[in-house]
Design an enzyme around this catalytic site. Structure first.
Site, mmCIF file in Angstrom:
data_model
loop_
_atom_site.group_PDB
_atom_site.id
_atom_site.type_symbol
_atom_site.label_atom_id
_atom_site.label_comp_id
_atom_site.label_asym_id
_atom_site.label_seq_id
_atom_site.Cartn_x
_atom_site.Cartn_y
_atom_site.Cartn_z
ATOM 1 C CD GLU A 138 -2.849 -1.239 2.364
ATOM 2 O OE1 GLU A 138 -4.064 -1.394 2.216
ATOM 3 O OE2 GLU A 138 -2.301 -1.204 3.486
ATOM 4 C CG ASP A 156 -11.792 -8.228 0.291
ATOM 5 O OD1 ASP A 156 -10.712 -7.644 0.476
ATOM 6 O OD2 ASP A 156 -12.732 -8.192 1.114
HETATM 7 N N1 ADE Z 1 -8.994 -4.834 3.833
HETATM 8 C C1 ADE Z 1 -9.212 -5.362 2.628
HETATM 9 N N2 ADE Z 1 -10.252 -6.216 2.657
HETATM 10 C C2 ADE Z 1 -10.704 -6.236 3.926
HETATM 11 C C3 ADE Z 1 -11.725 -6.929 4.593
HETATM 12 N N3 ADE Z 1 -12.503 -7.786 3.946
HETATM 13 N N4 ADE Z 1 -11.898 -6.715 5.908
HETATM 14 C C4 ADE Z 1 -11.096 -5.844 6.570
HETATM 15 N N5 ADE Z 1 -10.102 -5.170 5.987
HETATM 16 C C5 ADE Z 1 -9.904 -5.351 4.683
#
Ligand code: ADE
Length: 230
Positions: free
Chosen positions: A11, A196
Site C-alpha cells: 500500500e 474483495d
Molecule cells: N482490507 C481489505 N479487505 C478487507 C476486509 N474484507 N476486511 C477488513 N479489511 C480489509
C-alpha cells in the site's frame, strides 16, 4: 506537510519510490519516510495492520512531523452494492464498527471522549481525491468507511456492518486515523481500492487482488499530490 499512511508494504512502497530527498526515521518501530512527491512535502509510513498501529502512526505524524493533514490509503472490502474488485471508495466519514458500549446504553460505534459515532473527513481534501479518482476512469463512490480489528470474511459480519452503519466499505485502520486526527483537530481523508467484497469469498479474493488494488490507490494519491493547490 501531508502525512500518508498505509498498513501494508504493497500500500505504500510504490509511493515511497516516487519520493525525492527521502529521509527515514524509525519511531515506535514504524519507519517514516519524509521528502517530496510531485512537489508536495510528504511523510509516508507503513503502520502495520489494525487500529492501534494506525493510531500510533497518525499521532507520531502529528507530534513529530507537524502534518497539516493525514491521508489513509490502501485496500478495503467493498460493501456498497455497486462496488466490484478494483473500484474506489473515498470516505465522507469513518466509524469504528467494533466499538461497542451498547451494554451501558450507548449507540453502536459510540466513542466516549470525542462523544460521537461518525468522524467527518475533510471535505476539501476528500473532494479533490474524488476528482483525481474519477480522472482515472475507475468506478468511484463516496460513503462511510467502517474500520475494526477484524478482517471481514463472512457475509454475516458484512451484513451487520452494512445495517448498523450503512458502510460502503470495511477495512482496519481508517477510523483509528480519523479518531486520532479528530482528537488533534487535524484534517484527514481516507482513500481505498477494493481488494474483495468483505464476504465469504474474501479469504481467496484478498490475496489474489490486494496488490493490484493497492496500486490503484497509489496512482490516485499520486495525482492528488501533483495538484498545485495544497
Ligand atoms: N482490507 C481489505 N479487505 C478487507 C476486509 N474484507 N476486511 C477488513 N479489511 C480489509
Amino acid at each position: 506537510m501531508i502525512g500518508i499512511i498505509g498498513a501494508m508494504a504493497s500500500e505504500v512502497d510504490g509511493l515511497k519510490a516516487k519520493m525525492t530527498d527521502c529521509k527515514t526515521e524509525t519511531v515506535s518501530g514504524v519507519e517514516f519516510c519524509s521528502g517530496t512527491i510531485n512537489r508536495t512535502q510528504t511523510v509516508v509510513a507503513q503502520a502495520g495492520v489494525g487500529k492501534v498501529n494506525a493510531a500510533v502512526t497518525a499521532q507520531t505524524m502529528i507530534l513529530k512531523y507537524g502534518v497539516d493533514a493525514v491521508i489513509n490509503i490502501g485496500v478495503a472490502g467493498g460493501i456498497e452494492g455497486s462496488l466490484k474488485i478494483g473500484d474506489i471508495v473515498v470516505a465522507d466519514r469513518v466509524v469504528e464498527h467494533d466499538m461497542d458500549t451498547t451494554a451501558v446504553g450507548d449507540e453502536p460505534g459510540f466513542i466516549t471522549g470525542i462523544d460521537c459515532v461518525y468522524m467527518d473527513c475533510d471535505v476539501a481534501i476528500s473532494n479533490r481525491i474524488y476528482e483525481c479518482a474519477k480522472q482515472t476512469g475507475i468506478h468511484t463512490i463516496r460513503g462511510t468507511i467502517a474500520s475494526g480489528d477484524i478482517f471481514v470474511a463472512e457475509d454475516s459480519v458484512r451484513n451487520r456492518i452494512s445495517e448498523q452503519f450503512n458502510a460502503a466499505a470495511a477495512e482496519m485502520e481508517g477510523a483509528a486515523i480519523g479518531h486520532v486526527c479528530t482528537m488533534n483537530n487535524v484534517p484527514f481523508a481516507v482513500l481505498r481500492a477494493m481488494s474483495d467484497c468483505a464476504n465469504d469469498d474474501s479469504h481467496v479474493d484478498f490475496p489474489t487482488f490486494a496488490a493490484e488494488a493497492a496500486k490503484k490507490s497509489i496512482e490516485i494519491i499520486t495525482l492528488f499530490l501533483a495538484e498545485d493547490v495544497k
